[in-house]
Enzyme design. Structure first.
Site, PDB file in Angstrom:
ATOM      1  N   GLU A   1       0.843  -1.366  -0.321  1.00  0.00           N
ATOM      2  CA  GLU A   1       0.144  -0.060   0.046  1.00  0.00           C
ATOM      3  C   GLU A   1       1.034   1.565   0.488  1.00  0.00           C
ATOM      4  O   GLU A   1       0.990   1.706   0.730  1.00  0.00           O
ATOM      5  CB  GLU A   1      -0.952  -0.336   1.147  1.00  0.00           C
ATOM      6  CG  GLU A   1      -1.918  -1.188   1.174  1.00  0.00           C
ATOM      7  CD  GLU A   1      -3.171  -0.939   0.860  1.00  0.00           C
ATOM      8  OE1 GLU A   1      -2.971   0.328  -0.174  1.00  0.00           O
ATOM      9  OE2 GLU A   1      -4.269  -2.182   0.715  1.00  0.00           O
TER      10      GLU A   1
ATOM     11  N   CYS B   1      -2.643   9.297   2.797  1.00  0.00           N
ATOM     12  CA  CYS B   1      -1.858   8.728   1.160  1.00  0.00           C
ATOM     13  C   CYS B   1      -3.238   9.042   0.180  1.00  0.00           C
ATOM     14  O   CYS B   1      -3.194   8.745  -0.586  1.00  0.00           O
ATOM     15  CB  CYS B   1      -2.046   7.423   1.374  1.00  0.00           C
ATOM     16  SG  CYS B   1      -3.167   6.401   3.073  1.00  0.00           S
TER      17      CYS B   1
HETATM   18  P1  NDP Z   1       8.460   5.573   4.751  1.00  0.00           P
HETATM   19  O1  NDP Z   1       8.356   4.004   3.038  1.00  0.00           O
HETATM   20  O2  NDP Z   1       9.559   5.641   4.480  1.00  0.00           O
HETATM   21  O3  NDP Z   1       8.227   3.696   5.536  1.00  0.00           O
HETATM   22  C1  NDP Z   1       7.360   2.490   5.537  1.00  0.00           C
HETATM   23  C2  NDP Z   1       7.538   1.757   7.012  1.00  0.00           C
HETATM   24  O4  NDP Z   1       8.952   0.865   6.121  1.00  0.00           O
HETATM   25  C3  NDP Z   1       8.241   2.370   8.050  1.00  0.00           C
HETATM   26  O5  NDP Z   1       7.582   1.816   9.003  1.00  0.00           O
HETATM   27  C4  NDP Z   1       9.819   2.512   8.089  1.00  0.00           C
HETATM   28  O6  NDP Z   1      10.058   2.361   8.175  1.00  0.00           O
HETATM   29  C5  NDP Z   1       9.800   1.177   7.063  1.00  0.00           C
HETATM   30  N1  NDP Z   1      11.525   0.703   6.266  1.00  0.00           N
HETATM   31  C6  NDP Z   1      11.869   1.720   6.170  1.00  0.00           C
HETATM   32  N2  NDP Z   1      13.183   1.236   4.770  1.00  0.00           N
HETATM   33  C7  NDP Z   1      12.543  -0.191   5.166  1.00  0.00           C
HETATM   34  C8  NDP Z   1      12.880  -1.200   4.358  1.00  0.00           C
HETATM   35  N3  NDP Z   1      14.321  -1.184   3.590  1.00  0.00           N
HETATM   36  N4  NDP Z   1      12.650  -2.707   4.456  1.00  0.00           N
HETATM   37  C9  NDP Z   1      11.562  -2.565   5.065  1.00  0.00           C
HETATM   38  N5  NDP Z   1      11.160  -1.822   5.672  1.00  0.00           N
HETATM   39  C10 NDP Z   1      11.225  -0.750   5.856  1.00  0.00           C
HETATM   40  O7  NDP Z   1       6.640   5.352   4.524  1.00  0.00           O
HETATM   41  P2  NDP Z   1       6.130   6.530   5.833  1.00  0.00           P
HETATM   42  O8  NDP Z   1       5.989   6.265   6.714  1.00  0.00           O
HETATM   43  O9  NDP Z   1       7.140   8.152   5.014  1.00  0.00           O
HETATM   44  O10 NDP Z   1       5.140   7.357   5.335  1.00  0.00           O
HETATM   45  C11 NDP Z   1       4.325   7.882   3.990  1.00  0.00           C
HETATM   46  C12 NDP Z   1       4.169   7.210   2.962  1.00  0.00           C
HETATM   47  O11 NDP Z   1       3.330   6.208   3.839  1.00  0.00           O
HETATM   48  C13 NDP Z   1       3.587   7.567   2.436  1.00  0.00           C
HETATM   49  O12 NDP Z   1       4.327   8.035   0.638  1.00  0.00           O
HETATM   50  C14 NDP Z   1       1.585   7.738   1.789  1.00  0.00           C
HETATM   51  O13 NDP Z   1       1.700   7.743   1.074  1.00  0.00           O
HETATM   52  C15 NDP Z   1       2.190   6.082   2.629  1.00  0.00           C
HETATM   53  N6  NDP Z   1       1.028   5.382   2.656  1.00  0.00           N
HETATM   54  C16 NDP Z   1       0.266   4.880   2.225  1.00  0.00           C
HETATM   55  C17 NDP Z   1      -1.073   4.220   2.556  1.00  0.00           C
HETATM   56  C18 NDP Z   1      -1.437   3.569   1.761  1.00  0.00           C
HETATM   57  O14 NDP Z   1      -2.410   2.851   1.950  1.00  0.00           O
HETATM   58  N7  NDP Z   1      -1.769   3.170   0.318  1.00  0.00           N
HETATM   59  C19 NDP Z   1      -1.372   4.895   4.272  1.00  0.00           C
HETATM   60  C20 NDP Z   1      -0.437   5.851   4.192  1.00  0.00           C
HETATM   61  C21 NDP Z   1       0.840   5.978   4.154  1.00  0.00           C
HETATM   62  P3  NDP Z   1      10.861   3.522   9.517  1.00  0.00           P
HETATM   63  O15 NDP Z   1      10.524   4.185   9.798  1.00  0.00           O
HETATM   64  O16 NDP Z   1      11.694   3.367  10.542  1.00  0.00           O
HETATM   65  O17 NDP Z   1      12.314   3.812   9.031  1.00  0.00           O
END
Ligand code: NDP
Length: 503
Positions: A249, A283
């Site tokens: 997502e 999002c």
């Molecule tokens: P990120 O992609 O930066 O992070 C998402 C999660 O992935 C965090 O828990 C992060 O950990 C983790 N992560 C980071 N690197 C890795 C890796 N290499 N392997 C596995 N996990 C990893 O997104 P954001 O937290 O900044 O969220 C914002 C984004 O989420 C926006 O693009 C938004 O549109 C999207 N979003 C989509 C939704 C949907 O349902 N389609 C709903 C809500 C948001 P850490 O934070 O510790 O780096």
């Protein structure tokens, strides 16, 4: 706000304590909580624990699982203020927005528990004329342990779209919250443990991206990822090594179309709420508006009037909170600059609206189609309003994005027709974001917005494997699947299939 990782000394043993990091209040920089940084070995141990507990959870069956999930739901409802306070502290969002998020979560949890049996239980399907001697059934069985990786913007609602549905389907879950909102994740796991003490099937691991990466390679049976498209690709690549299935997502660049016969005040209200609530960090937030030229001036006036009244701030009743992730401020500033440099106009705010950690509302118009403000996810309280000849051109422009998450149509006469032509996973007609609040509706996108579905029946099935079973009821006179078949068996079958299916 940047976060710090520190290694303390355990006073009782004098040994180095496991490394930890702090979550901070983005409004003030104050420390909200301290959480362990789980490494690969920690994650593997937690997944093992979850796997042990999962068998008994699956064996409970739907009715007993529902009772446990209902107990958890009632606890969330009772302690809504407590968790809302924590959501506010870690994200900075206004208190009522945090409460609204929890209201939705509670309703989703109710739906998932109440409907899991109906959607997933074993059911008969017709065996067809070739297999008329068989009783055919299909059921949806839990996968085992699901790894859930969540973002910070809706730190309860977003992961619960996976947690609630995966648990109701009989899985255990290991959840890795964003490094910005680990306290919310830990609270969820603690509350589950209090409400359902006999079944430790919801675990949380905390840390940075590496912890999430470790979850992907830990041997979980599926990874449900919500976050940015760039990280989603990394998650998929790492899951590919072990053929671990993924649900992805990701972000969006959702459009709102305003047709010539739209209720303009309602459309303007929806555009401003959809774009600016949660400071635009949604999002499925509205990032682009395509308004039919004949009503564009009036619509822009109404949007301007509303957007001008909004004030960001750190107080619990501010209209918008801060930008939770400090680095996003540069992205927002960059998109505003790019739009203005390319000939766009700011009718509300402008470059000066970016005052970290807050961003005041910005309404842009007449922006070049290739501007980042149109093509990339901004994730801030900004909106681009573009004029189009008619609603059909609006649909074409909306569909020109590589994202395809949600969408909105305001039209009195063509709402559903226009909605069906949008290349997106979800659409609201004459309201905004409503689809997310309907638990029976699947939630997810296409293209760079990802694939797979949370919520609804599709969301329950997403965390299961279908198992097809046939049971022989009687021997068939013709059995083509035997070395003992007669010479005429297949010939007769061919004749039969031509008769029945060849016309
Ligand atoms: P990120 O992609 O930066 O992070 C998402 C999660 O992935 C965090 O828990 C992060 O950990 C983790 N992560 C980071 N690197 C890795 C890796 N290499 N392997 C596995 N996990 C990893 O997104 P954001 O937290 O900044 O969220 C914002 C984004 O989420 C926006 O693009 C938004 O549109 C999207 N979003 C989509 C939704 C949907 O349902 N389609 C709903 C809500 C948001 P850490 O934070 O510790 O780096």
């Amino acid at each position: 706000m940047t976060q710090t990782a520190r290694r303390d000394v355990d006073p009782s043993t004098g040994e180095a304590a496991p490394p930890a990091f702090e979550s901070l209040d983005p409004r003030t920089g104050e420390v909200v909580g301290r959480h362990p940084i789980h490494d690969e070995a920690d994650v593997a141990a937690v997944v093992r624990e979850a796997r042990q507990a999962q068998t008994a959870w699956a064996e409970l069956g739907f009715a007993a699982r529902k009772q446990h999930l209902d107990a958890w739901r009632r606890m969330l409802a009772r302690r809504l203020d407590e968790i809302a306070g924590l959501v506010c502290a870690e994200t900075g969002k206004p208190l009522d927005d945090a409460k609204l998020e929890l209201v939705l979560v509670i309703d989703h949890l109710h739906w998932a528990a109440a409907n899991a049996e109906k959607v997933l239980k074993r059911r008969k399907v017709p065996a067809g004329f070739l297999m008329a001697n068989q009783a055919a059934t299909v059921e949806y069985l839990p996968l085992g342990v699901v790894g859930v990786i969540g973002p910070w913007n809706y730190p309860v609602f977003t992961p619960m779209g996976s947690l609630a549905y995966a648990l109701a389907a009989g899985n255990a879950v290991v959840f890795k919250p964003s490094e910005l909102t680990p306290g919310v994740g830990a609270w969820l796991a603690r509350s589950f443990a209090e409400a359902v003490p006999d079944h430790p099937v919801l675990h949380v691991v905390t840390g940075y991206g590496e912890t999430g990466a470790a979850l992907c390679t830990s041997g979980v049976d599926k990874v449900a990822f919500t976050g940015s498209t760039a990280t989603g690709k990394r998650v998929m690549a790492s899951c590919a090594q072990s053929l671990t299935p993924v649900l992805v997502e990701c972000g969006g660049k959702d459009a709102l179309i305003v047709d010539v016969d739209a209720d303009l005040p309602a459309a303007a209200e929806a555009a401003v709420w959809g774009a600016m609530s949660n400071a635009g960090q949604t999002c499925i937030g509205v990032e682009r508006v395509y308004v039919v030229d004949a009503v564009a001036d009036r619509f822009l006036e109404l949007v301007t009037e509303r957007a001008r009244k909004l004030r960001p701030g750190g107080e619990p009743n501010a209209h918008l909170g801060p930008i939770t992730m400090a680095s996003q401020v540069d992205v927002i500033r960059g998109h505003i600059d790019d739009a203005l440099r390319g000939g766009g106009r700011a009718v509300v705010g402008g470059e000066h609206s970016v005052r970290p950690p807050f961003v005041e509302p910005v309404v842009l118009t007449d922006v070049a189609a290739d501007s980042e403000a149109i093509t990339e996810e901004t994730f801030g309280p900004t909106i681009v309003v573009q004029r189009v000849r008619d609603a059909d051109e609006g649909v074409a422009q909306a569909n020109s994005s590589r994202y395809g998450l949600g969408g909105t149509v305001f039209s009195r006469s063509r709402g559903l027709e226009l909605a069906r032509r949008l290349r997106s996973g979800m659409v609201s007609v004459n309201s905004v974001i409503s689809f997310a609040a309907v638990p029976a509706l699947p939630f997810g996108g296409v293209g760079d917005s990802g694939f797979g579905r949370i919520h609804g029946a599709d969301g329950l099935r997403e965390f299961t494997r279908s198992q097809a079973v046939t049971r022989t009821r009687f021997a068939m006179p013709l059995n083509p699947m035997s070395f003992g078949r007669s010479k005429g068996t297949v010939r007769r079958l061919v004749r039969l299939v031509r008769l029945m299916r060849g016309r």
